[in-house]
Motif scaffolding. Structure first.
Motif, PDB file in Angstrom:
ATOM      1  N   THR A  20       0.939  -1.067   0.031  1.00 13.92           N
ATOM      2  CA  THR A  20       0.067  -0.110   0.185  1.00 13.92           C
ATOM      3  C   THR A  20       0.867   1.198   0.032  1.00 13.92           C
ATOM      4  O   THR A  20       0.602   2.387  -0.836  1.00 13.92           O
ATOM      5  N   VAL A  21       1.804   1.309   0.874  1.00 12.29           N
ATOM      6  CA  VAL A  21       2.645   2.615   0.985  1.00 12.29           C
ATOM      7  C   VAL A  21       3.586   2.703  -0.454  1.00 12.29           C
ATOM      8  O   VAL A  21       3.651   3.799  -0.768  1.00 12.29           O
ATOM      9  N   ALA A  22       3.967   1.611  -0.748  1.00  9.42           N
ATOM     10  CA  ALA A  22       4.785   1.453  -2.231  1.00  9.42           C
ATOM     11  C   ALA A  22       3.851   2.189  -3.222  1.00  9.42           C
ATOM     12  O   ALA A  22       4.283   2.751  -4.078  1.00  9.42           O
ATOM     13  N   SER A  23       2.756   1.563  -3.492  1.00 11.52           N
ATOM     14  CA  SER A  23       1.672   2.228  -4.573  1.00 11.52           C
ATOM     15  C   SER A  23       1.295   3.597  -4.403  1.00 11.52           C
ATOM     16  O   SER A  23       1.449   4.256  -5.197  1.00 11.52           O
ATOM     17  N   ARG A  24       1.217   4.184  -3.129  1.00 13.51           N
ATOM     18  CA  ARG A  24       0.948   5.489  -2.958  1.00 13.51           C
ATOM     19  C   ARG A  24       2.171   6.421  -3.096  1.00 13.51           C
ATOM     20  O   ARG A  24       1.797   7.339  -3.949  1.00 13.51           O
ATOM     21  N   LEU A  25       3.398   5.954  -2.682  1.00 15.51           N
ATOM     22  CA  LEU A  25       4.495   6.647  -3.204  1.00 15.51           C
ATOM     23  C   LEU A  25       5.032   6.617  -4.637  1.00 15.51           C
ATOM     24  O   LEU A  25       5.266   7.565  -4.961  1.00 15.51           O
ATOM     25  N   GLY A  26       4.743   5.501  -5.302  1.00 15.50           N
ATOM     26  CA  GLY A  26       4.935   5.334  -6.465  1.00 15.50           C
ATOM     27  C   GLY A  26       4.000   6.217  -7.336  1.00 15.50           C
ATOM     28  O   GLY A  26       4.437   7.068  -8.479  1.00 15.50           O
ATOM     29  N   GLY A  27       2.847   6.465  -6.806  1.00 15.16           N
ATOM     30  CA  GLY A  27       1.831   7.352  -7.746  1.00 15.16           C
ATOM     31  C   GLY A  27       2.486   9.063  -7.405  1.00 15.16           C
ATOM     32  O   GLY A  27       2.212   9.540  -8.503  1.00 15.16           O
ATOM     33  N   TYR A  28       2.841   9.278  -6.227  1.00 14.28           N
ATOM     34  CA  TYR A  28       3.261  10.427  -6.052  1.00 14.28           C
ATOM     35  C   TYR A  28       4.582  10.994  -7.084  1.00 14.28           C
ATOM     36  O   TYR A  28       4.607  11.716  -7.758  1.00 14.28           O
ATOM     37  N   PHE A  29       5.385   9.806  -7.154  1.00 10.62           N
ATOM     38  CA  PHE A  29       6.736   9.806  -7.689  1.00 10.62           C
ATOM     39  C   PHE A  29       6.187   9.940  -9.292  1.00 10.62           C
ATOM     40  O   PHE A  29       6.665  10.749  -9.950  1.00 10.62           O
ATOM     41  N   MET A  30       5.315   9.139  -9.913  1.00 12.16           N
ATOM     42  CA  MET A  30       5.021   9.048 -11.167  1.00 12.16           C
ATOM     43  C   MET A  30       4.297  10.196 -11.446  1.00 12.16           C
ATOM     44  O   MET A  30       4.627  10.780 -12.608  1.00 12.16           O
ATOM     45  N   MET A  31       3.681  10.999 -10.729  1.00 13.21           N
ATOM     46  CA  MET A  31       2.901  12.209 -11.149  1.00 13.21           C
ATOM     47  C   MET A  31       3.883  13.478 -11.301  1.00 13.21           C
ATOM     48  O   MET A  31       3.351  14.510 -11.815  1.00 13.21           O
ATOM     49  N   ARG A  32       4.831  13.455 -10.987  1.00  9.99           N
ATOM     50  CA  ARG A  32       5.946  14.296 -11.135  1.00  9.99           C
ATOM     51  C   ARG A  32       6.426  14.519 -12.746  1.00  9.99           C
ATOM     52  O   ARG A  32       6.866  15.471 -13.160  1.00  9.99           O
ATOM     53  N   TYR A  33       6.031  13.438 -13.330  1.00 10.50           N
ATOM     54  CA  TYR A  33       6.322  13.270 -14.846  1.00 10.50           C
ATOM     55  C   TYR A  33       4.970  13.822 -15.598  1.00 10.50           C
ATOM     56  O   TYR A  33       5.043  13.511 -16.946  1.00 10.50           O
ATOM     57  N   VAL A  34       3.862  13.905 -15.079  1.00  8.87           N
ATOM     58  CA  VAL A  34       2.549  14.138 -15.716  1.00  8.87           C
ATOM     59  C   VAL A  34       2.336  15.652 -15.633  1.00  8.87           C
ATOM     60  O   VAL A  34       2.278  16.228 -14.739  1.00  8.87           O
ATOM     61  N   ASP A  35       1.878  16.072 -17.217  1.00  8.65           N
ATOM     62  CA  ASP A  35       1.788  17.425 -17.152  1.00  8.65           C
ATOM     63  C   ASP A  35       0.019  17.330 -16.762  1.00  8.65           C
ATOM     64  O   ASP A  35      -0.624  16.765 -17.322  1.00  8.65           O
ATOM     65  N   VAL A  36      -0.351  18.325 -15.845  1.00  8.26           N
ATOM     66  CA  VAL A  36      -1.655  18.369 -15.340  1.00  8.26           C
ATOM     67  C   VAL A  36      -2.348  19.260 -16.312  1.00  8.26           C
ATOM     68  O   VAL A  36      -2.350  20.411 -16.069  1.00  8.26           O
TER      69      VAL A  36
END
Length: 105
Positions: A20-36
């Motif tokens: 759970t923690v890894a998936s949440r942190l991974g989501g935050y990490f991956m969103m750094r590379y997404v143009d909102v």
């Protein structure tokens, strides 16, 4: 007391917590590379409601009249107030009140 602290159960909890923690942190990490963009923003805004529906749907399919009443109340509050948290609380309160009144369910 030792039955409650079985090592296999505690290991399973630890693994589930780590995932759970890894998936949440991974989501935050991956969103750094997404143009909102506006389209991505709309998708992110719809996500909490989608998660609630995904969690509530199996309960609704297998539930009785009390579940349907609670879901109807939650949907009404969600539509009228545009507040998912308030909708969930309302659904829980309606279900609790219906069960306390002894309605069949």
């Amino acid at each position: 007391m030792t039955d409650m602290l079985r090592s296999d159960v505690m290991i399973a909890f630890a693994i589930m917590t780590a995932v759970t923690v890894a998936s949440r942190l991974g989501g935050y990490f991956m969103m750094r590379y997404v143009d909102v963009t506006p389209r991505v923003r709309r998708m992110l805004d719809a996500l909490p409601g989608s998660i609630i529906v995904a969690a509530a749907l199996p309960v609704a399919v297998n539930g009785g009249p009390i579940v349907m009443l609670a879901l109807a109340a939650a949907i009404a509050v969600s539509v009228l107030r545009r507040n998912d948290f308030l909708a969930v609380i309302t659904g829980m309160l309606v279900a609790a009140a219906a069960r306390a009144l002894g309605l069949p369910g």
